[in-house]
Structures are given as structure tokens and as C-alpha cells.
Design an enzyme around this catalytic site. Structure first.
Site, PDB file in Angstrom:
ATOM      1  N   CYS A 169     -27.978  -2.358  29.183  1.00  0.00           N
ATOM      2  CA  CYS A 169     -28.760  -3.158  30.112  1.00  0.00           C
ATOM      3  C   CYS A 169     -30.248  -2.980  29.790  1.00  0.00           C
ATOM      4  O   CYS A 169     -30.710  -1.895  29.495  1.00  0.00           O
ATOM      5  CB  CYS A 169     -28.567  -2.799  31.577  1.00  0.00           C
TER       6      CYS A 169
ATOM      7  N   ARG B 142     -29.748  -4.590  24.111  1.00  0.00           N
ATOM      8  CA  ARG B 142     -29.252  -3.520  24.980  1.00  0.00           C
ATOM      9  C   ARG B 142     -28.025  -3.934  25.787  1.00  0.00           C
ATOM     10  O   ARG B 142     -27.342  -3.105  26.379  1.00  0.00           O
ATOM     11  CB  ARG B 142     -30.352  -3.082  25.948  1.00  0.00           C
TER      12      ARG B 142
ATOM     13  N   TRP C 170     -25.060  -5.236  30.367  1.00  0.00           N
ATOM     14  CA  TRP C 170     -23.850  -4.797  29.666  1.00  0.00           C
ATOM     15  C   TRP C 170     -22.961  -4.256  30.773  1.00  0.00           C
ATOM     16  O   TRP C 170     -23.236  -3.217  31.365  1.00  0.00           O
ATOM     17  CB  TRP C 170     -24.184  -3.714  28.645  1.00  0.00           C
TER      18      TRP C 170
ATOM     19  N   ASN D 241     -30.438  -0.303  35.709  1.00  0.00           N
ATOM     20  CA  ASN D 241     -29.731   0.089  34.492  1.00  0.00           C
ATOM     21  C   ASN D 241     -29.226   1.505  34.735  1.00  0.00           C
ATOM     22  O   ASN D 241     -30.012   2.393  35.048  1.00  0.00           O
ATOM     23  CB  ASN D 241     -30.718   0.057  33.307  1.00  0.00           C
ATOM     24  N   GLY D 242     -27.922   1.704  34.644  1.00  0.00           N
ATOM     25  CA  GLY D 242     -27.360   3.021  34.899  1.00  0.00           C
ATOM     26  C   GLY D 242     -26.060   2.883  35.672  1.00  0.00           C
ATOM     27  O   GLY D 242     -25.478   1.793  35.710  1.00  0.00           O
TER      28      GLY D 242
ATOM     29  N   GLU E  88     -18.267   5.614   8.132  1.00  0.00           N
ATOM     30  CA  GLU E  88     -19.356   4.713   8.526  1.00  0.00           C
ATOM     31  C   GLU E  88     -19.095   3.285   8.027  1.00  0.00           C
ATOM     32  O   GLU E  88     -19.350   2.316   8.734  1.00  0.00           O
ATOM     33  CB  GLU E  88     -20.690   5.264   7.978  1.00  0.00           C
TER      34      GLU E  88
ATOM     35  N   LYS F  65     -18.841   0.070  10.497  1.00  0.00           N
ATOM     36  CA  LYS F  65     -19.674  -1.129  10.357  1.00  0.00           C
ATOM     37  C   LYS F  65     -18.803  -2.380  10.392  1.00  0.00           C
ATOM     38  O   LYS F  65     -19.111  -3.353  11.072  1.00  0.00           O
ATOM     39  CB  LYS F  65     -20.472  -1.123   9.038  1.00  0.00           C
TER      40      LYS F  65
ATOM     41  N   GLU G  23     -17.318  -2.965  13.936  1.00  0.00           N
ATOM     42  CA  GLU G  23     -18.327  -3.344  14.928  1.00  0.00           C
ATOM     43  C   GLU G  23     -18.691  -4.815  14.848  1.00  0.00           C
ATOM     44  O   GLU G  23     -18.816  -5.473  15.877  1.00  0.00           O
ATOM     45  CB  GLU G  23     -19.627  -2.543  14.696  1.00  0.00           C
TER      46      GLU G  23
ATOM     47  N   HIS H 178      -0.847  11.357   3.928  1.00  0.00           N
ATOM     48  CA  HIS H 178      -0.212  11.875   5.136  1.00  0.00           C
ATOM     49  C   HIS H 178      -0.159  10.830   6.249  1.00  0.00           C
ATOM     50  O   HIS H 178      -0.168  11.178   7.424  1.00  0.00           O
ATOM     51  CB  HIS H 178      -0.945  13.141   5.603  1.00  0.00           C
TER      52      HIS H 178
ATOM     53  N   LYS I  73     -26.707  -1.650  21.946  1.00  0.00           N
ATOM     54  CA  LYS I  73     -27.440  -0.801  21.009  1.00  0.00           C
ATOM     55  C   LYS I  73     -27.658   0.595  21.565  1.00  0.00           C
ATOM     56  O   LYS I  73     -27.569   1.585  20.858  1.00  0.00           O
ATOM     57  CB  LYS I  73     -28.790  -1.464  20.725  1.00  0.00           C
TER      58      LYS I  73
HETATM   59  C1  G6P Z   1     -24.132   2.633  20.074  1.00  0.00           C
HETATM   60  C2  G6P Z   1     -24.630   1.795  18.927  1.00  0.00           C
HETATM   61  C3  G6P Z   1     -24.367   2.520  17.615  1.00  0.00           C
HETATM   62  C4  G6P Z   1     -25.007   3.896  17.632  1.00  0.00           C
HETATM   63  C5  G6P Z   1     -24.542   4.706  18.840  1.00  0.00           C
HETATM   64  C6  G6P Z   1     -25.375   5.964  19.009  1.00  0.00           C
HETATM   65  O1  G6P Z   1     -22.750   2.710  20.038  1.00  0.00           O
HETATM   66  O2  G6P Z   1     -23.995   0.535  18.930  1.00  0.00           O
HETATM   67  O3  G6P Z   1     -24.914   1.771  16.551  1.00  0.00           O
HETATM   68  O4  G6P Z   1     -24.667   4.578  16.464  1.00  0.00           O
HETATM   69  O5  G6P Z   1     -24.712   3.947  20.037  1.00  0.00           O
HETATM   70  O6  G6P Z   1     -26.698   5.589  19.304  1.00  0.00           O
HETATM   71  P1  G6P Z   1     -27.948   6.482  19.049  1.00  0.00           P
HETATM   72  O7  G6P Z   1     -29.098   5.650  19.530  1.00  0.00           O
HETATM   73  O8  G6P Z   1     -27.767   7.719  19.868  1.00  0.00           O
HETATM   74  O9  G6P Z   1     -28.025   6.779  17.610  1.00  0.00           O
END
Ligand code: G6P
Length: 610
Positions: free
Chosen positions: A2, A27, A75, A101-102, A483, A487, A490, A506, A605
Site C-alpha cells: 500500500c 507498493r 495491496w 498502510n499496515g 533466484e 524471477k 514472479e 532425489h 515491492k
Molecule cells: C517483495 C518483493 C521482492 C523482494 C522482497 C524483499 O516480495 O517483491 O522483490 O525481494 O519483497 O524485499 P526487500 O525490500 O526486503 O529486499
């Protein structure tokens, strides 16, 4: 999670809030809304969907005359994304508006009490309980006192802004657990979840701390604690400009951020390498100098991509500094009663510096008397401020929801810390010089990987319709496999798993058939031959192989359907180079599948809720 904005000033409050919301859309982007004060009443527009939907619904001719407005991009946590559940939320009479937000953890208890008193709830959100609570006190009290009294009953987290028709030229905002920054301009005040929504107006900012409330008019701000004691704090200055948050001709922020990496990586080590002394200088860690020799254990904590960077850091720290390392999901660490000892060091990794779980892990460590270092990107973020010391990435704002440039900078900074620790402990450090020299050549090497963007796009075209992907790597490249898979998941919504290559036997091997693309990170190192054996096992089962390999390795073409080469570089830097083709592969596949690359569904984000 948010984004919130509040504005007081003469520059068209509604349009200003709308523009700022667009900067915060990363956000959260499932619904949004704006309230402004006009002709003695609060006018509100809110809509499910992206901010563009809200923008089309707004009667700007009417709303633009306002000098005070608040806005929210959501969000969803409590209640589906809908017009009703979008913020701002209003009290029973429509004369008080709040954005939040929270999470209000005790909202159902509050709601029951307030409903008994006759308050009418219109949404399924937790936030609405706070609105009616403020309304309750605001019958007698001024808006500032009403907010403070209401917050005394709220359990959970908030960054919130309220305004009321009784004092329409004021905004009252409070923070606990969710970020809030005040921009102090010339005859205008702007509040937002982060500075990217403010920098257009002013560079003078005040980062609210937890437990602080700010009372604003157009020309004045007063900062208090929750007991209404006055707080004096000087303003800070934002040291980057608007240019940093534009797309610069790229189709997506993600692509721009991938292509920024030669520069962001330079920024991560610029001014920090002492080549003659084969040493590293990190001012934010000077405080640790006398303690480095005594560190017994390091625990890296983070979430998502940052956790993956922690896994790479584990290899680097153990190898060069000789310190045992654990890597924990922040969300697990905090609820596990972690046993921390005097000479442990906790290093949090967080791009945003605001992730709720990482912040809670930091606080848990501090409460046990353990030193905490923060690796963050956002300057002045909560994690940066609450850590005992830290190192910034200096990667500039990362807007694409899927983290790219922050990941490679996090690894770079972790390497610098490992080297600094190695120098201050009595460990053998033969490779130091070579690592520093290779670091200097890293941006050029990254450029060479980026130049293969078109080739990677062609590979993406072949596999964009597949439903599953496997990513395999060993040793320091195993986290890179994780990672790469993250990606792809996501942003393209394809199911992808990252695995240590040898573990494939395994379980995941059962999934392999001609429909399964398998991405191998198969660079030349001491376990190269083992990885090649794993590739053979995939080939024998008709899996399709995309290999990330070291330039000059012709042999690998015998085992892989596609090879993407990365320059030969010191092995500590291989994860950085190997991650980049995987970022590009995910990007191109997502674009081909017409996915919303910068704002993938259900994600945000900055995850400021637990
Ligand atoms: C969210 C984002 C990710 C990020 C994660 C941790 O899930 O979508 O891209 O890696 O938060 O965020 P930070 O700001 O703590 O690295």
C-alpha cells in the site's frame, strides 16, 4: 504494501496526490482512491483496479480546486480488492477521511464495540475500525487528539493520514511499523510512504519514526510522540533526483534496471576499494572494527530475492572471512526463538529497508543484545536507521516489483563485507588482490552479458509457452538458480523451481520430459564436471537444456540446447554475472506472455505487513 499520500498546498491537491500515487503504485496496485476537501465537504473517488481506472473515474474539474487531499494505492490484506474496500475510508457522517498502510490486528474487537455504539461499517477492511474510532473521539476532541486517543487502542501497524471537515486545512499522520516520510516544501507539505512520491516537490524531508504523530498545515509541521510531547528533529535532504525514477525509453522499469547494472555495480564498490592495501573501506561498519576478530557466527536474514543474496553471501563470508554463517528467512527467524550469543552478528539484507519481517528480525536480534548490520538500498529506510551500522547499495530507486539490480548489488556489498572482515581477521587472503581487480572489470563484463539480450529473447520465444521450468546450480551458483526460478515465477506466472543440481536425482528428475526446460548454471569451476554429469542426466530424459556457461567453453555445446556465455571472471563474482541472463530470460518470457512485468499480479515491492 500500500502506498499513501497526503498533500496540503496550492498546486492542485488532487492532481498532485494522483501523480504521487502513480509513483507509489509499485507498493500495491489492486485498487486506489482519493479524498479531497472542497466547498465544505469531503469528496471521495475510489476504484478497484489500477490508478488509471481511478483517474478515468475522477471528475477532475470538480476535484482540482482542492488544497488538501489524501490518496491510497492498495495491496489487499483484509477484504477483496473492490471499490468499497479501497481507501480512503470515511466515518459515519462522511466528514472524516483516513488512509492506512499496515494491519489493525484487533480490528474485529474494535468493530464489535463500535458497531454496538451505532457506527455503520461499509467495508470489510481492518482500517475502517480506526476511522470510526477516530470519529468516536473526534466528537469531543480536536483531530490530533482524536487520532492519538484512537491509536492508543490499535494493535498492529500503521502509517496513516487523517483529515476532517472540522479542521479541513490540516492533515494528521502517524506511524508505527509502516513507513511515512514528510516532505516540507515552500508553502506545501506532502506526506508519502516513500520519498519517490515527494522528490518532485521538495528535497527536505522528515522520516517519521515509530510512535510519532505529525500535525500539518500548509506552512507548518509539528511532530509529537503518542503522549503528545513535542519532538524536535532536523530535516534530512534527499540526494537523488527525479531522473532516477523515470523509464528512460525502456519499455519497462525492470528492463531499465537490468540494464543499469554496470553502473549500479560500480556504485556499490566506488570509493570503497583500497587497491594498494588490498583492503575495503566501509564507513558504516567502522564501529565494528574492534569486534570483527571476535565474531563467532553471522546470521543473514532477509526475504525473497534478498534472502537469495544472503545465500550467496554465506559462501563468500565462510570462504574469505572464515566465519560460520547461517541464512534465515526473516519471517522464520523472528518466530523461532532464535538462540543468539554475544559474539554473533546479524546482517539484514533488504532492498527497501522496510520489509516488516526483516525489520522484526532486526528488532529481535537487538533485543537480545546482538549487533545488527543492515545492507539496504533505500537511504534513510527504517532498517537502515535502526541497525547499528550498515552499508548502502547506492543502486538508486528500484521500481520494478521483481528485484534485479538490487540483487547483484547486494552480492557485491556482501563480498566487500567478507573482504573487509577477512582483512581484520587472521585468515589467509591470497585471493584478495585478484578479487579487487576483477571487481573493477565487473561493469564491463556485465555489459558483455547485456549485449546478448536479443539472443536471450530468441530463447525466450522458444519456451514462453511452457508450463514448468527447472533451474539448477551447485555451490555458490545454487542460490542463483533459486533466484532465476523466482524471477520467472514472479513475472511470467510459470511454475519454476530452483534446486541444487545434484539434488535433482532425489525428486525433480521425475518431472523431466521433453516439455521441461532446465536452466543450468554451468560455469567453469571445480565442480563443473559434476554439473555436466547432471546435464547428461537431464538430456537422457529428453529435457531441454539452457546453459549459462563460461566464455570459451565450447565443450558445453555438446550437452546443451542453448548456451548463454558469461565472461570468465573471479569465481566470487560469477553469481552476479550468471544472474543477469536469468533476469533477461524471465523478462522476455513475461513480455511474450503479455504479463504486467513491472506490476505482477498479487505482488508488491515493499511488503510492510507480516
Ligand atoms: C517483495 C518483493 C521482492 C523482494 C522482497 C524483499 O516480495 O517483491 O522483490 O525481494 O519483497 O524485499 P526487500 O525490500 O526486503 O529486499
Amino acid at each position: 504494501m500500500c502506498g499513501i499520500v497526503g498533500y496540503l498546498g496550492e498546486k492542485g491537491a488532487t492532481q498532485t496526490v494522483l501523480n504521487s500515487l502513480k509513483r507509489l503504485e509499485y507498493r500495491g496496485y489492486d485498487s486506489s482512491g482519493i479524498s479531497c476537501f472542497l466547498n465544505g465537504e469531503i469528496i471521495t473517488e475510489k476504484r478497484a483496479g489500477k490508478i488509471s481506472v481511478l483517474e478515468s473515474a475522477m471528475d477532475k474539474d470538480v476535484m482540482n480546486g482542492a488544497t488538501v487531499a489524501i490518496g491510497h494505492t492498495r495491496w489487499a490484506t483484509h477484504g477483496e480488492p473492490s471499490d468499497f474496500n479501497a481507501h480512503p475510508h470515511l466515518d459515519c457522517t462522511g466528514s472524516l477521511a483516513v488512509i492506512h498502510n499496515g494491519i489493525v490486528e484487533n480490528y474485529s474487537d474494535l468493530k464489535k464495540i463500535l458497531e454496538k455504539e451505532g457506527h455503520k461499517f461499509r467495508s470489510e477492511t481492518d482500517t475502517e475500525s480506526v476511522v470510526h474510532l477516530i470519529e468516536h473521539y473526534h466528537r469531543e476532541d480536536d483531530i490530533l487528539d482524536a487520532v492519538i486517543k484512537a491509536l492508543d487502542h490499535v494493535e498492529g501497524t500503521y502509517g496513516l493520514v487523517a483529515f476532517s471537515v472540522k479542521s479541513p486545512h490540516r492533515l494528521v499522520a502517524a506511524r508505527k511499523g509502516s513507513p511515512l516520510v514528510l516532505g516540507v516544501g515552500d508553502g506545501e507539505m506532502i506526506l508519502a510512504s516513500d520519498a519517490s512520491a515527494i522528490v518532485e516537490h521538495t528535497r527536505d524531508v522528515l522520516y517519521l519514526e515509530d510512535g510519532e504523530v505529525v500535525d500539518l498545515t500548509q506552512n507548518e509541521y509539528k511532530l509529537y510522540d503518542l503522549n503528545k510531547n513535542h519532538i524536535q528533529r532536523s530535516l534530512e535532504s534527499i540526494d537523488w533526483d527525479l531522473d532516477a525514477i523515470g523509464k528512460h525509453g525502456y519499455d519497462h522499469f525492470m528492463l531499465k534496471e537490468i540494464f543499469e547494472q554496470p553502473e549500479t555495480l560500480s556504485n556499490a564498490f566506488r570509493g570503497r576499494l583500497l587497491l594498494d592495501d588490498v583492503d575495503v573501506r566501509l564507513d558504516g561498519l567502522e564501529f565494528l572494527n574492534s569486534e570483527i576478530e571476535k565474531i563467532n557466527r553471522i546470521i543473514f536474514v532477509g526475504c525473497g530475492t534478498s534472502w537469495h543474496a544472503g545465500l550467496v553471501a554465506e559462501y563468500l563470508m565462510e570462504e574469505y572471512a572464515g566465519i560460520p554463517v547461517e541464512v534465515e528467512y526473516a519471517s522464520e527467524f523472528r518466530y523461532r526463538n532464535p538462540i543468539l550469543k554475544k559474539n554473533d552478528l546479524v546482517i539484514t539484507i533488504s532492498q527497501s529497508g522496510e520489509t516488516a519481517d526483516t525489520l522484526a528480525a532486526l528488532r529481535e536480534a537487538k533485543s537480545q543484545g546482538v549487533r545488527v548490520v543492515g545492507i539496504t538500498n533505500v537511504v534513510g529506510s527504517t532498517i537502515a536507521r535502526e541497525s547499528d551500522g550498515g552499508v548502502y547499495l547506492h543502486a538508486g530507486p528500484e521500481i520494478g516489483v521483481a528485484s534485479t539490480k538490487a540483487f547483484t548489488s547486494q552480492i557485491t556489498v556482501a563480498l566487500l563485507i567478507a573482504l573487509m572482515f577477512a582483512r581484520r581477521r587472521s585468515v589467509k587472503f591470497d585471493e584478495g588482490k585478484s578479487i579487487l581487480e576483477n571487481l573493477l572489470s565487473l561493469p564491463k563484463a556485465v555489459n558483455s552479458v547485456l549485449s546478448q539480450c536479443e539472443k536471450i529473447k530468441q530463447i525466450a520465444e522458444i519456451y514462453s509457452e511452457n508450463h514448468n521450468f527447472l533451474y539448477l546450480g551447485r555451490g555458490i551458483n545454487y542460490p542463483v538458480a533459486l533466484e532465476g526460478a523466482l524471477k520467472l515465477k514472479e513475472i511470467s506466472y510459470i511454475h519454476a523451481e530452483g534446486y541444487p543440481a545434484a539434488e535433482m536425482k532425489h525428486g525433480p528428475i521425475a518431472l523431466i520430459d521433453e516439455q521441461m526446460p532446465v536452466v543450468f548454471i554451468a560455469t567453469r569451476d571445480e565442480i563443473y564436471n559434476k554439473v555436466v554429469s547432471n546435464m547428461e542426466e537431464v538430456r537422457a530424459r529428453k529435457g531441454k537444456i539452457i546453459a549459462i556457461a563460461t566464455e570459451g567453453d565450447e565443450e558445453i555445446q555438446n550437452y546443451a540446447d542453448h548456451v548463454i556465455y558469461i565472461p570468465d571472471i573471479h569465481r566470487s563474482l560469477v553469481p552476479i554475472l550468471a544472474a543477469i541472463p536469468l533476469q533477461l530470460l524471465a523478462y522476455h518470457i513475461a513480455v511474450l506472455r503479455k504479463c504486467d512485468v513491472d506490476q505482477p499480479r498479487n505482488l508488491a515491492k515493499s511488503v510492510t505487513v507480516e
